[in-house]
Scaffold this motif. Sequence first.
Motif, PDB file in Angstrom:
ATOM      1  N   ASN A 103      -6.555   1.910   3.188  1.00 14.90           N
ATOM      2  CA  ASN A 103      -5.512   1.139   3.965  1.00 14.90           C
ATOM      3  C   ASN A 103      -4.143   1.945   4.420  1.00 14.90           C
ATOM      4  O   ASN A 103      -3.601   1.847   5.240  1.00 14.90           O
ATOM      5  CB  ASN A 103      -5.085   0.020   3.336  1.00 14.90           C
ATOM      6  CG  ASN A 103      -6.192  -1.006   3.257  1.00 14.90           C
ATOM      7  OD1 ASN A 103      -7.061  -1.217   4.305  1.00 14.90           O
ATOM      8  ND2 ASN A 103      -6.253  -2.044   2.216  1.00 14.90           N
TER       9      ASN A 103
ATOM     10  N   ARG B 248      -5.826   0.385  -8.299  1.00 12.99           N
ATOM     11  CA  ARG B 248      -5.084  -0.218  -7.199  1.00 12.99           C
ATOM     12  C   ARG B 248      -5.157   0.868  -5.728  1.00 12.99           C
ATOM     13  O   ARG B 248      -5.598   0.663  -4.672  1.00 12.99           O
ATOM     14  CB  ARG B 248      -3.661  -0.592  -6.999  1.00 12.99           C
ATOM     15  CG  ARG B 248      -3.660  -1.859  -7.726  1.00 12.99           C
ATOM     16  CD  ARG B 248      -2.108  -2.394  -7.802  1.00 12.99           C
ATOM     17  NE  ARG B 248      -1.779  -2.461  -6.387  1.00 12.99           N
ATOM     18  CZ  ARG B 248      -0.575  -2.677  -6.103  1.00 12.99           C
ATOM     19  NH1 ARG B 248       0.622  -2.482  -7.119  1.00 12.99           N
ATOM     20  NH2 ARG B 248      -0.059  -2.851  -4.613  1.00 12.99           N
TER      21      ARG B 248
ATOM     22  N   ASP C 271      -6.997   0.947  -2.144  1.00 12.55           N
ATOM     23  CA  ASP C 271      -6.191   0.871  -1.068  1.00 12.55           C
ATOM     24  C   ASP C 271      -6.007   2.278  -0.477  1.00 12.55           C
ATOM     25  O   ASP C 271      -5.514   2.227   0.533  1.00 12.55           O
ATOM     26  CB  ASP C 271      -4.776   0.380  -1.349  1.00 12.55           C
ATOM     27  CG  ASP C 271      -4.836  -1.357  -1.719  1.00 12.55           C
ATOM     28  OD1 ASP C 271      -5.562  -1.842  -1.272  1.00 12.55           O
ATOM     29  OD2 ASP C 271      -3.879  -1.757  -2.603  1.00 12.55           O
TER      30      ASP C 271
ATOM     31  N   GLU D 202       0.885  -1.174   0.071  1.00 11.02           N
ATOM     32  CA  GLU D 202       0.049  -0.083  -0.131  1.00 11.02           C
ATOM     33  C   GLU D 202       0.833   1.301  -0.008  1.00 11.02           C
ATOM     34  O   GLU D 202       0.591   2.205  -0.730  1.00 11.02           O
ATOM     35  CB  GLU D 202      -0.857  -0.022   1.010  1.00 11.02           C
ATOM     36  CG  GLU D 202      -1.923  -0.987   1.354  1.00 11.02           C
ATOM     37  CD  GLU D 202      -1.439  -2.473   1.615  1.00 11.02           C
ATOM     38  OE1 GLU D 202      -2.112  -3.610   1.718  1.00 11.02           O
ATOM     39  OE2 GLU D 202      -0.290  -2.549   2.160  1.00 11.02           O
TER      40      GLU D 202
END
Length: 382
Positions: free
Chosen positions: A238, A231, A235, A76
């Motif tokens: 996170n 992505r 993410d 991440e």
Amino acid sequence: MSNESSTHQAGRLLVWNEKIKKHIRSIALTLVGVVSAAAIPIWQIYFVETSEVVIELASINRNESSHFTVPLDTDELALLEPYIPSDSLYEFNRQGVRGDKIDYPEFTLNTLFEAYEKAKQDLKNMALTKASLLKSIERIEAYLDPQNHQFPLVEFRVSELKGWDLSNHIDDSEALYFEEQVLAITRNYSQMAFDNQENPEINIAALKFLLNDVKEDISDVIHESTVRHERLRDDIRNIETQLNKLKSQQLELYTYFEVEVVASNTGRVSTSLRPLALMRVQISENNYVDIRLQLQNYTEQAELAPSSTNILHYRSSELNTFPSEDQALINTFWGSTGRVRLFAMDTKHNVFTSNQIAFVDNRNQKLIVDKLKEAASAYMDK
């Protein structure tokens, strides 16, 4: 003979008594002067010519350590790399020329939070960025189409290429290379052939090849950007969670205290403070934490001249060097119910105790404001 001798001695004593009585006032004044002369220096030393030091805690600041750096060691956090300035990712020589990429770079949390904010903004602009890149491809295809007379390839110039802002999407060095090649093809007259009217003949084949290369790079950027943004979108929460966890870790272990103290010497003799001081954080009646402080700029700030006031700055070690029990108490009671005093000592082993203030990073603003309000109210009541 003995009677005559006794009478003679008695006469002499009588004469001395008369002389003493006559000069008794002068003798007494002389003795008082001698005693006073001997006593004044002692009195001055112990009662007048001494230092009178008062110390006041002005503020306590808890600062983040610059030693705390973080690698992009999770999938991440690695997504933040495109948003980190290149001078943190590459090596540079003394002339400022960029060299190899750093293998395992580490960054301050401020850098990562700034990158995170840029990533969030990039997600919002994702559709606009993709549309802009697709527009550049459409323009390249128009120049490469021999049937499109609106954009003849022979008229392509570097200004058009710069307008696409390729350096925001591809490597800076490659974007610069494309610009240099376009200039070489369209402006390097020493390497060009000339027609009958002495106009330079541009190498159309080379320019066509170059624009196809640029188109391929932009297409790769669109593909990679689409994958990366997908992505990143998945993410982003996170990433925020990991950064906040690292922020808490920094606060609990990689912070230090800076204490500002106002020290006044109202005496007639100078004194010097020792470089070490103690800040006691009183949690409850029998529960406290002692924090050792070091005086900054000791050689310049330690001496307190007669009738003077100095602003002193003390600093603690980082919290990660404290015993774990002290770390827990400091992190628990910082900004809440703790009260602190500072204890300092001079070179004569005199100990000075400060006022008491809250264990909070507010530069003691509440106390100052309360006193100002009190003074303002008293003034208005006159």
